[in-house]
Design a protein around this motif. Structure first.
Motif, PDB file in Angstrom:
ATOM      1  N   SER A  39      -6.019   1.989  49.875  1.00  0.00           N
ATOM      2  CA  SER A  39      -6.732   0.619  49.178  1.00  0.00           C
ATOM      3  C   SER A  39      -7.550   0.938  49.087  1.00  0.00           C
ATOM      4  CB  SER A  39      -6.655  -0.379  50.301  1.00  0.00           C
ATOM      5  OG  SER A  39      -5.876  -1.315  50.342  1.00  0.00           O
ATOM      6  N   ALA A  40      -8.613   0.102  47.781  1.00  0.00           N
ATOM      7  CA  ALA A  40      -9.778   0.611  47.581  1.00  0.00           C
ATOM      8  C   ALA A  40     -10.971  -0.345  46.832  1.00  0.00           C
ATOM      9  CB  ALA A  40      -9.570   1.575  46.361  1.00  0.00           C
ATOM     10  N   GLY A  41     -12.048  -0.342  47.801  1.00  0.00           N
ATOM     11  CA  GLY A  41     -12.806  -1.534  47.744  1.00  0.00           C
ATOM     12  C   GLY A  41     -13.488  -1.448  46.361  1.00  0.00           C
ATOM     13  N   ILE A  42     -13.929  -3.100  45.960  1.00  0.00           N
ATOM     14  CA  ILE A  42     -14.363  -3.015  44.852  1.00  0.00           C
ATOM     15  C   ILE A  42     -16.193  -3.620  45.657  1.00  0.00           C
ATOM     16  CG2 ILE A  42     -14.807  -4.481  42.419  1.00  0.00           C
ATOM     17  CD1 ILE A  42     -11.669  -4.296  42.369  1.00  0.00           C
ATOM     18  N   ASN A  43     -17.079  -2.849  44.163  1.00  0.00           N
ATOM     19  CA  ASN A  43     -18.718  -3.047  44.827  1.00  0.00           C
ATOM     20  C   ASN A  43     -19.107  -3.443  43.352  1.00  0.00           C
ATOM     21  OD1 ASN A  43     -18.678  -2.362  47.546  1.00  0.00           O
ATOM     22  ND2 ASN A  43     -17.749  -0.296  46.902  1.00  0.00           N
ATOM     23  N   PRO A  44     -20.142  -4.248  44.108  1.00  0.00           N
ATOM     24  CA  PRO A  44     -21.121  -4.850  42.481  1.00  0.00           C
ATOM     25  C   PRO A  44     -21.465  -3.713  41.188  1.00  0.00           C
ATOM     26  CG  PRO A  44     -21.808  -6.154  44.285  1.00  0.00           C
ATOM     27  CD  PRO A  44     -21.242  -4.695  44.586  1.00  0.00           C
ATOM     28  N   VAL A  45     -21.708  -2.217  42.505  1.00  0.00           N
ATOM     29  CA  VAL A  45     -22.347  -0.642  41.747  1.00  0.00           C
ATOM     30  C   VAL A  45     -21.167  -0.768  41.053  1.00  0.00           C
ATOM     31  CG1 VAL A  45     -22.037   0.507  43.767  1.00  0.00           C
ATOM     32  CG2 VAL A  45     -23.331   1.107  42.186  1.00  0.00           C
ATOM     33  N   ASP A  46     -19.915  -1.008  41.235  1.00  0.00           N
ATOM     34  CA  ASP A  46     -18.279  -0.036  40.404  1.00  0.00           C
ATOM     35  C   ASP A  46     -19.144  -0.491  38.456  1.00  0.00           C
ATOM     36  OD1 ASP A  46     -18.004   0.640  42.682  1.00  0.00           O
ATOM     37  OD2 ASP A  46     -16.501   0.536  42.575  1.00  0.00           O
ATOM     38  N   HIS A  47     -19.324  -1.701  39.006  1.00  0.00           N
ATOM     39  CA  HIS A  47     -19.396  -3.138  37.309  1.00  0.00           C
ATOM     40  C   HIS A  47     -20.661  -2.267  36.552  1.00  0.00           C
ATOM     41  CE1 HIS A  47     -21.747  -6.710  37.932  1.00  0.00           C
ATOM     42  NE2 HIS A  47     -21.053  -6.098  39.475  1.00  0.00           N
ATOM     43  N   LYS A  48     -22.087  -2.499  37.555  1.00  0.00           N
ATOM     44  CA  LYS A  48     -22.943  -1.998  37.059  1.00  0.00           C
ATOM     45  C   LYS A  48     -22.900  -0.528  36.357  1.00  0.00           C
ATOM     46  CE  LYS A  48     -26.030  -4.227  40.055  1.00  0.00           C
ATOM     47  NZ  LYS A  48     -26.880  -4.681  41.441  1.00  0.00           N
ATOM     48  N   THR A  49     -22.173   0.527  37.373  1.00  0.00           N
ATOM     49  CA  THR A  49     -21.443   1.842  36.606  1.00  0.00           C
ATOM     50  C   THR A  49     -20.686   1.778  35.031  1.00  0.00           C
ATOM     51  OG1 THR A  49     -22.422   2.806  38.753  1.00  0.00           O
ATOM     52  CG2 THR A  49     -21.309   4.217  37.306  1.00  0.00           C
ATOM     53  N   ARG A  50     -20.505   0.515  35.658  1.00  0.00           N
ATOM     54  CA  ARG A  50     -18.665   0.609  34.483  1.00  0.00           C
ATOM     55  C   ARG A  50     -20.152   0.018  32.692  1.00  0.00           C
ATOM     56  NH1 ARG A  50     -16.721  -4.222  35.203  1.00  0.00           N
ATOM     57  NH2 ARG A  50     -18.467  -4.894  33.158  1.00  0.00           N
ATOM     58  N   GLY A  51     -20.997  -0.668  32.969  1.00  0.00           N
ATOM     59  CA  GLY A  51     -21.551  -0.921  31.858  1.00  0.00           C
ATOM     60  C   GLY A  51     -22.557  -0.043  31.118  1.00  0.00           C
ATOM     61  N   GLY A  52     -22.742   0.965  32.061  1.00  0.00           N
ATOM     62  CA  GLY A  52     -23.630   2.389  31.774  1.00  0.00           C
ATOM     63  C   GLY A  52     -24.728   2.473  33.028  1.00  0.00           C
ATOM     64  N   GLY A  53     -25.367   1.137  33.982  1.00  0.00           N
ATOM     65  CA  GLY A  53     -26.612   0.649  34.936  1.00  0.00           C
ATOM     66  C   GLY A  53     -26.098   1.250  35.650  1.00  0.00           C
ATOM     67  N   GLY A  54     -26.380   0.986  37.551  1.00  0.00           N
ATOM     68  CA  GLY A  54     -25.909   1.486  38.666  1.00  0.00           C
ATOM     69  C   GLY A  54     -26.270   3.067  38.789  1.00  0.00           C
ATOM     70  N   MET A  55     -25.216   4.235  38.525  1.00  0.00           N
ATOM     71  CA  MET A  55     -24.873   4.652  39.040  1.00  0.00           C
ATOM     72  C   MET A  55     -24.364   6.004  38.310  1.00  0.00           C
ATOM     73  SD  MET A  55     -25.795   5.337  42.209  1.00  0.00           S
ATOM     74  CE  MET A  55     -26.956   4.561  43.008  1.00  0.00           C
ATOM     75  N   ALA A  56     -24.653   5.274  36.755  1.00  0.00           N
ATOM     76  CA  ALA A  56     -23.912   6.509  35.777  1.00  0.00           C
ATOM     77  C   ALA A  56     -24.826   7.351  35.470  1.00  0.00           C
ATOM     78  CB  ALA A  56     -24.160   4.978  33.821  1.00  0.00           C
ATOM     79  N   GLY A  57     -25.839   7.019  35.900  1.00  0.00           N
ATOM     80  CA  GLY A  57     -26.494   7.953  35.632  1.00  0.00           C
ATOM     81  C   GLY A  57     -26.535   9.694  36.624  1.00  0.00           C
ATOM     82  N   VAL A  58     -25.790   9.200  37.238  1.00  0.00           N
ATOM     83  CA  VAL A  58     -25.612   9.980  38.125  1.00  0.00           C
ATOM     84  C   VAL A  58     -24.184  10.814  37.786  1.00  0.00           C
ATOM     85  CG1 VAL A  58     -24.729  10.792  40.509  1.00  0.00           C
ATOM     86  CG2 VAL A  58     -27.216   9.725  40.454  1.00  0.00           C
ATOM     87  N   LEU A  59     -23.215   9.800  37.839  1.00  0.00           N
ATOM     88  CA  LEU A  59     -21.618   9.854  36.811  1.00  0.00           C
ATOM     89  C   LEU A  59     -22.005  11.143  35.946  1.00  0.00           C
ATOM     90  CD1 LEU A  59     -21.509   8.526  39.839  1.00  0.00           C
ATOM     91  CD2 LEU A  59     -19.166   7.546  38.450  1.00  0.00           C
ATOM     92  N   GLY A  60     -23.086  10.789  35.130  1.00  0.00           N
ATOM     93  CA  GLY A  60     -22.713  11.504  33.238  1.00  0.00           C
ATOM     94  C   GLY A  60     -22.423  10.183  33.137  1.00  0.00           C
TER      95      GLY A  60
END
Length: 319
Positions: A39-60
Protein backbone atom coordinates in the motif's frame (compact mmCIF):
# COMPACT_ATOMS: atom_id res chain seq x y z
CA UNK A 1 14.20 -7.36 -17.57
CA UNK A 2 11.50 -7.78 -14.92
CA UNK A 3 8.71 -5.23 -15.16
CA UNK A 4 6.42 -3.88 -12.45
CA UNK A 5 3.16 -1.98 -12.39
CA UNK A 6 3.42 1.74 -11.62
CA UNK A 7 1.62 5.05 -11.99
CA UNK A 8 3.68 7.53 -13.98
CA UNK A 9 3.13 10.98 -15.44
CA UNK A 10 4.64 12.42 -18.60
CA UNK A 11 3.65 16.04 -17.98
CA UNK A 12 2.61 18.38 -15.20
CA UNK A 13 -1.13 18.87 -14.93
CA UNK A 14 -4.32 17.62 -13.35
CA UNK A 15 -5.11 14.10 -12.16
CA UNK A 16 -5.58 12.99 -15.75
CA UNK A 17 -1.79 13.01 -16.31
CA UNK A 18 -1.44 10.02 -13.97
CA UNK A 19 -1.41 6.84 -16.04
CA UNK A 20 -0.87 3.14 -15.33
CA UNK A 21 2.30 1.80 -16.94
CA UNK A 22 4.98 -0.86 -16.55
CA UNK A 23 8.54 0.01 -15.60
CA UNK A 24 11.72 -1.96 -14.88
CA UNK A 25 11.80 -3.32 -11.35
CA UNK A 26 14.66 -1.74 -9.35
CA UNK A 27 17.34 -3.67 -7.51
CA UNK A 28 18.93 -2.74 -4.18
CA UNK A 29 22.42 -1.27 -3.94
CA UNK A 30 24.62 -1.99 -0.92
CA UNK A 31 22.91 -0.87 2.33
CA UNK A 32 19.54 -0.76 0.52
CA UNK A 33 16.48 -2.99 0.62
CA UNK A 34 14.02 -3.86 -2.14
CA UNK A 35 10.50 -3.52 -0.74
CA UNK A 36 7.43 -5.04 -2.37
CA UNK A 37 4.86 -2.31 -1.87
CA UNK A 38 1.47 -3.46 -0.61
CA UNK A 39 0.00 0.00 0.00
CA UNK A 40 1.08 3.58 -0.68
CA UNK A 41 -0.10 6.70 1.12
CA UNK A 42 -1.26 9.81 -0.74
CA UNK A 43 -0.27 13.24 0.57
CA UNK A 44 -1.04 16.85 -0.41
CA UNK A 45 2.56 17.21 -1.59
CA UNK A 46 1.79 14.52 -4.18
CA UNK A 47 -0.93 16.46 -5.97
CA UNK A 48 1.01 19.72 -5.65
CA UNK A 49 4.05 18.09 -7.25
CA UNK A 50 1.89 16.50 -9.96
CA UNK A 51 0.77 20.00 -10.95
CA UNK A 52 4.28 21.50 -11.03
CA UNK A 53 4.48 22.78 -7.44
CA UNK A 54 5.44 20.94 -4.27
CA UNK A 55 8.65 19.00 -4.86
CA UNK A 56 8.62 19.37 -8.66
CA UNK A 57 11.77 21.44 -8.44
CA UNK A 58 13.52 18.51 -6.76
CA UNK A 59 12.14 15.78 -9.01
CA UNK A 60 12.70 17.75 -12.22
CA UNK A 61 10.66 17.41 -15.38
CA UNK A 62 8.45 14.36 -15.96
CA UNK A 63 8.30 11.50 -16.50
CA UNK A 64 8.46 10.35 -12.90
CA UNK A 65 6.54 8.24 -10.39
CA UNK A 66 5.03 10.01 -7.40
CA UNK A 67 4.68 8.71 -3.88
CA UNK A 68 6.77 8.67 -0.70
CA UNK A 69 4.63 6.75 1.82
CA UNK A 70 4.90 2.97 1.53
CA UNK A 71 4.11 -0.12 3.54
CA UNK A 72 5.19 -3.53 2.33
CA UNK A 73 7.50 -6.49 2.65
CA UNK A 74 11.28 -6.68 2.26
CA UNK A 75 11.93 -8.73 -0.86
CA UNK A 76 15.71 -8.48 -0.95
CA UNK A 77 18.42 -6.97 1.26
CA UNK A 78 21.55 -5.52 -0.28
CA UNK A 79 25.10 -6.04 0.95
CA UNK A 80 25.70 -4.39 4.31
CA UNK A 81 22.08 -4.46 5.55
CA UNK A 82 21.97 -5.78 9.13
CA UNK A 83 18.68 -4.51 10.55
CA UNK A 84 16.18 -6.01 8.08
CA UNK A 85 15.83 -9.29 6.20
CA UNK A 86 13.58 -10.67 3.46
CA UNK A 87 10.06 -11.23 4.74
CA UNK A 88 10.09 -8.34 7.24
CA UNK A 89 7.01 -6.12 7.08
CA UNK A 90 8.16 -2.50 6.97
CA UNK A 91 6.91 1.02 6.42
CA UNK A 92 8.70 4.23 5.59
CA UNK A 93 9.02 7.53 3.77
CA UNK A 94 12.13 6.82 1.68
CA UNK A 95 14.25 9.47 -0.01
CA UNK A 96 11.98 12.47 0.62
CA UNK A 97 12.15 14.98 -1.00
CA UNK A 98 14.10 13.09 -3.69
CA UNK A 99 12.06 10.72 -5.88
CA UNK A 100 11.02 7.48 -4.19
CA UNK A 101 8.45 6.13 -6.66
CA UNK A 102 5.95 4.89 -4.09
CA UNK A 103 3.11 4.51 -6.61
CA UNK A 104 4.67 1.27 -7.84
CA UNK A 105 4.96 -2.40 -6.95
CA UNK A 106 8.58 -2.08 -5.75
CA UNK A 107 10.84 0.59 -4.26
CA UNK A 108 14.45 0.55 -3.15
CA UNK A 109 15.97 2.77 -0.46
CA UNK A 110 18.51 2.72 2.37
CA UNK A 111 17.38 0.17 4.94
CA UNK A 112 17.54 2.64 7.81
CA UNK A 113 14.92 4.86 6.18
CA UNK A 114 12.40 2.11 7.00
CA UNK A 115 11.12 0.66 10.25
CA UNK A 116 9.13 -2.42 11.06
CA UNK A 117 5.45 -1.86 10.45
CA UNK A 118 3.23 -1.49 13.53
CA UNK A 119 2.02 -5.00 14.35
CA UNK A 120 -1.50 -3.78 15.07
CA UNK A 121 -1.98 -2.20 11.64
CA UNK A 122 -2.64 -3.63 8.21
CA UNK A 123 -0.65 -2.29 5.31
CA UNK A 124 -3.37 0.17 4.24
CA UNK A 125 -3.30 1.87 7.64
CA UNK A 126 0.49 1.66 7.95
CA UNK A 127 0.95 3.37 4.57
CA UNK A 128 -1.05 6.32 5.90
CA UNK A 129 1.46 6.94 8.67
CA UNK A 130 5.02 7.86 7.60
CA UNK A 131 5.02 11.31 5.98
CA UNK A 132 2.14 12.69 8.03
CA UNK A 133 3.25 11.23 11.35
CA UNK A 134 6.91 12.14 10.86
CA UNK A 135 5.93 15.69 9.97
CA UNK A 136 3.94 16.00 13.18
CA UNK A 137 6.56 14.24 15.31
CA UNK A 138 9.58 16.14 14.03
CA UNK A 139 7.73 19.46 14.26
CA UNK A 140 6.64 18.92 17.86
CA UNK A 141 9.65 17.02 19.22
CA UNK A 142 12.64 18.26 17.22
CA UNK A 143 11.65 21.78 16.14
CA UNK A 144 9.36 22.94 18.96
CA UNK A 145 10.67 20.76 21.83
CA UNK A 146 7.16 20.48 23.25
CA UNK A 147 7.09 19.40 26.88
CA UNK A 148 4.40 18.99 29.56
CA UNK A 149 2.37 22.11 30.25
CA UNK A 150 2.96 23.73 26.86
CA UNK A 151 -0.03 25.01 24.92
CA UNK A 152 -0.19 23.92 21.27
CA UNK A 153 -2.55 25.03 18.49
CA UNK A 154 -2.93 22.68 15.50
CA UNK A 155 -4.54 24.08 12.36
CA UNK A 156 -6.39 21.59 10.12
CA UNK A 157 -6.47 19.22 13.06
CA UNK A 158 -8.63 16.64 11.28
CA UNK A 159 -6.24 16.17 8.34
CA UNK A 160 -3.47 13.68 7.78
CA UNK A 161 -0.74 15.54 9.68
CA UNK A 162 -3.20 17.27 11.98
CA UNK A 163 -4.74 14.19 13.57
CA UNK A 164 -1.25 12.88 14.39
CA UNK A 165 -0.16 16.27 15.74
CA UNK A 166 -3.12 16.35 18.12
CA UNK A 167 -2.26 12.90 19.48
CA UNK A 168 1.50 13.44 19.70
CA UNK A 169 1.12 16.82 21.43
CA UNK A 170 -1.23 15.27 23.97
CA UNK A 171 1.19 12.36 24.49
CA UNK A 172 3.94 14.92 25.17
CA UNK A 173 1.81 16.50 27.90
CA UNK A 174 0.64 19.62 26.08
CA UNK A 175 -2.72 21.38 26.24
CA UNK A 176 -4.00 20.91 22.69
CA UNK A 177 -6.29 23.24 20.75
CA UNK A 178 -7.28 22.51 17.17
CA UNK A 179 -9.15 24.17 14.33
CA UNK A 180 -11.57 21.94 12.43
CA UNK A 181 -15.11 21.83 11.11
CA UNK A 182 -17.75 21.12 13.74
CA UNK A 183 -18.48 17.69 12.27
CA UNK A 184 -14.98 16.52 13.26
CA UNK A 185 -15.02 17.83 16.82
CA UNK A 186 -16.33 14.72 18.59
CA UNK A 187 -13.74 12.56 16.82
CA UNK A 188 -10.90 14.95 17.67
CA UNK A 189 -11.91 15.15 21.31
CA UNK A 190 -11.66 11.36 21.27
CA UNK A 191 -8.07 11.68 20.00
CA UNK A 192 -7.15 13.93 22.93
CA UNK A 193 -7.88 17.51 21.86
CA UNK A 194 -8.66 19.79 24.84
CA UNK A 195 -10.30 22.60 22.87
CA UNK A 196 -11.59 22.93 19.31
CA UNK A 197 -12.60 25.90 17.19
CA UNK A 198 -14.88 25.67 14.16
CA UNK A 199 -12.97 27.90 11.75
CA UNK A 200 -16.03 28.13 9.48
CA UNK A 201 -18.10 29.75 12.24
CA UNK A 202 -15.65 32.06 14.00
CA UNK A 203 -12.21 33.62 13.71
CA UNK A 204 -9.86 31.40 15.65
CA UNK A 205 -7.81 34.34 16.95
CA UNK A 206 -10.90 35.54 18.83
CA UNK A 207 -11.34 32.20 20.60
CA UNK A 208 -7.85 30.85 21.30
CA UNK A 209 -5.96 31.80 24.46
CA UNK A 210 -2.23 32.50 24.03
CA UNK A 211 -0.30 29.39 23.01
CA UNK A 212 3.37 28.49 22.95
CA UNK A 213 3.41 26.65 19.60
CA UNK A 214 1.30 26.85 16.44
CA UNK A 215 1.48 23.95 14.00
CA UNK A 216 0.17 25.68 10.88
CA UNK A 217 -0.92 23.14 8.29
CA UNK A 218 -2.96 25.67 6.28
CA UNK A 219 -0.69 28.57 5.34
CA UNK A 220 -1.12 32.22 4.51
CA UNK A 221 -2.62 31.53 1.08
CA UNK A 222 -5.78 30.38 2.87
CA UNK A 223 -7.31 33.36 4.66
CA UNK A 224 -3.94 34.58 6.00
CA UNK A 225 -3.85 31.75 8.54
CA UNK A 226 -0.12 32.05 9.26
CA UNK A 227 -0.25 35.82 9.80
CA UNK A 228 -3.36 35.60 11.96
CA UNK A 229 -1.70 32.88 14.04
CA UNK A 230 0.88 35.39 15.25
CA UNK A 231 -1.92 37.03 17.26
CA UNK A 232 -2.42 33.93 19.43
CA UNK A 233 1.24 33.27 20.22
CA UNK A 234 2.53 34.07 23.69
CA UNK A 235 5.78 36.08 23.88
CA UNK A 236 8.64 33.92 22.65
CA UNK A 237 6.20 31.48 21.04
CA UNK A 238 6.89 29.57 17.82
CA UNK A 239 4.90 29.36 14.59
CA UNK A 240 5.87 26.45 12.35
CA UNK A 241 4.56 27.30 8.88
CA UNK A 242 4.58 23.92 7.21
CA UNK A 243 2.83 24.06 3.81
CA UNK A 244 3.83 27.52 2.59
CA UNK A 245 6.93 28.49 4.51
CA UNK A 246 7.78 31.89 5.94
CA UNK A 247 7.70 35.00 3.78
CA UNK A 248 9.87 38.02 4.60
CA UNK A 249 6.70 39.89 5.60
CA UNK A 250 5.60 37.14 7.97
CA UNK A 251 9.08 37.01 9.49
CA UNK A 252 9.04 40.79 9.99
CA UNK A 253 5.66 40.71 11.70
CA UNK A 254 6.74 37.88 13.96
CA UNK A 255 9.84 39.80 15.06
CA UNK A 256 7.72 42.88 15.78
CA UNK A 257 5.48 40.79 18.06
CA UNK A 258 8.36 39.12 19.88
CA UNK A 259 7.60 35.65 18.56
CA UNK A 260 9.29 33.28 16.11
CA UNK A 261 8.15 32.03 12.72
CA UNK A 262 10.01 29.21 11.02
CA UNK A 263 9.54 26.98 7.96
CA UNK A 264 9.61 23.22 8.28
CA UNK A 265 10.23 20.21 6.04
CA UNK A 266 10.09 16.59 7.09
CA UNK A 267 12.95 14.15 6.45
CA UNK A 268 13.28 10.35 6.47
CA UNK A 269 13.64 9.04 10.01
CA UNK A 270 13.60 5.29 10.63
CA UNK A 271 14.22 5.54 14.40
CA UNK A 272 11.30 7.94 14.82
CA UNK A 273 9.07 5.61 12.82
CA UNK A 274 10.05 2.77 15.16
CA UNK A 275 9.03 4.89 18.15
CA UNK A 276 5.77 5.89 16.45
CA UNK A 277 5.06 2.21 15.75
CA UNK A 278 5.38 1.46 19.47
CA UNK A 279 2.95 4.27 20.32
CA UNK A 280 0.46 2.85 17.82
CA UNK A 281 0.84 -0.73 19.04
CA UNK A 282 0.49 0.39 22.67
CA UNK A 283 -2.80 2.11 21.85
CA UNK A 284 -1.62 5.69 22.36
CA UNK A 285 -2.05 6.74 18.72
CA UNK A 286 -4.82 5.94 16.25
CA UNK A 287 -4.61 6.10 12.46
CA UNK A 288 -7.47 7.35 10.31
CA UNK A 289 -7.85 6.23 6.69
CA UNK A 290 -10.83 7.74 4.91
CA UNK A 291 -10.68 5.71 1.69
CA UNK A 292 -8.53 3.12 -0.10
CA UNK A 293 -8.22 3.13 -3.91
CA UNK A 294 -6.72 0.49 -6.21
CA UNK A 295 -3.43 1.54 -7.79
CA UNK A 296 -4.93 2.01 -11.24
CA UNK A 297 -7.40 4.54 -9.81
CA UNK A 298 -4.68 6.90 -8.61
CA UNK A 299 -6.11 9.75 -10.70
CA UNK A 300 -9.48 9.35 -8.98
CA UNK A 301 -7.76 9.39 -5.59
CA UNK A 302 -6.03 12.66 -6.50
CA UNK A 303 -9.37 14.14 -7.54
CA UNK A 304 -10.76 13.19 -4.13
CA UNK A 305 -7.79 14.73 -2.34
CA UNK A 306 -8.10 17.98 -4.28
CA UNK A 307 -11.67 18.43 -3.04
CA UNK A 308 -10.31 18.80 0.50
CA UNK A 309 -12.01 18.07 3.81
CA UNK A 310 -10.41 14.63 4.03
CA UNK A 311 -10.45 13.09 7.50
CA UNK A 312 -7.08 11.46 7.98
CA UNK A 313 -5.53 9.96 4.84
CA UNK A 314 -6.21 8.44 1.42
CA UNK A 315 -4.31 5.30 0.40
CA UNK A 316 -3.55 3.33 -2.76
CA UNK A 317 -3.59 -0.45 -2.54
CA UNK A 318 -0.75 -1.60 -4.76
CA UNK A 319 -0.21 -5.32 -4.17
Amino acid sequence: MTLMRAISQDAFGGPEVLRPTRLPRPGPLPTEVLVRVVSAGINPVDHKTRGGGGMAGVLGDPPFVLGWDVSGVVEEAGFGVHTLRPGDEVYGMPWFPRPAGGYAEYVTAPSRQFARKPRSLGHDEAAAVPLAALTAWQALVDAAAVRPGRRVLVHAAAGGVGHFAVQFAKHLGAHVTGTARAGNHAWLYGLGADELVDYTATRFEKEVAPVDVVIDLVGDEHDSTSTRSLDVLAPGGLLLAIPSGVSPELLRRAEERGVRAAPFLVEPDGPALARIARLIDDGHVRVEVEEVFPLDRAAEAHERLARGRTRGKLVLRVG
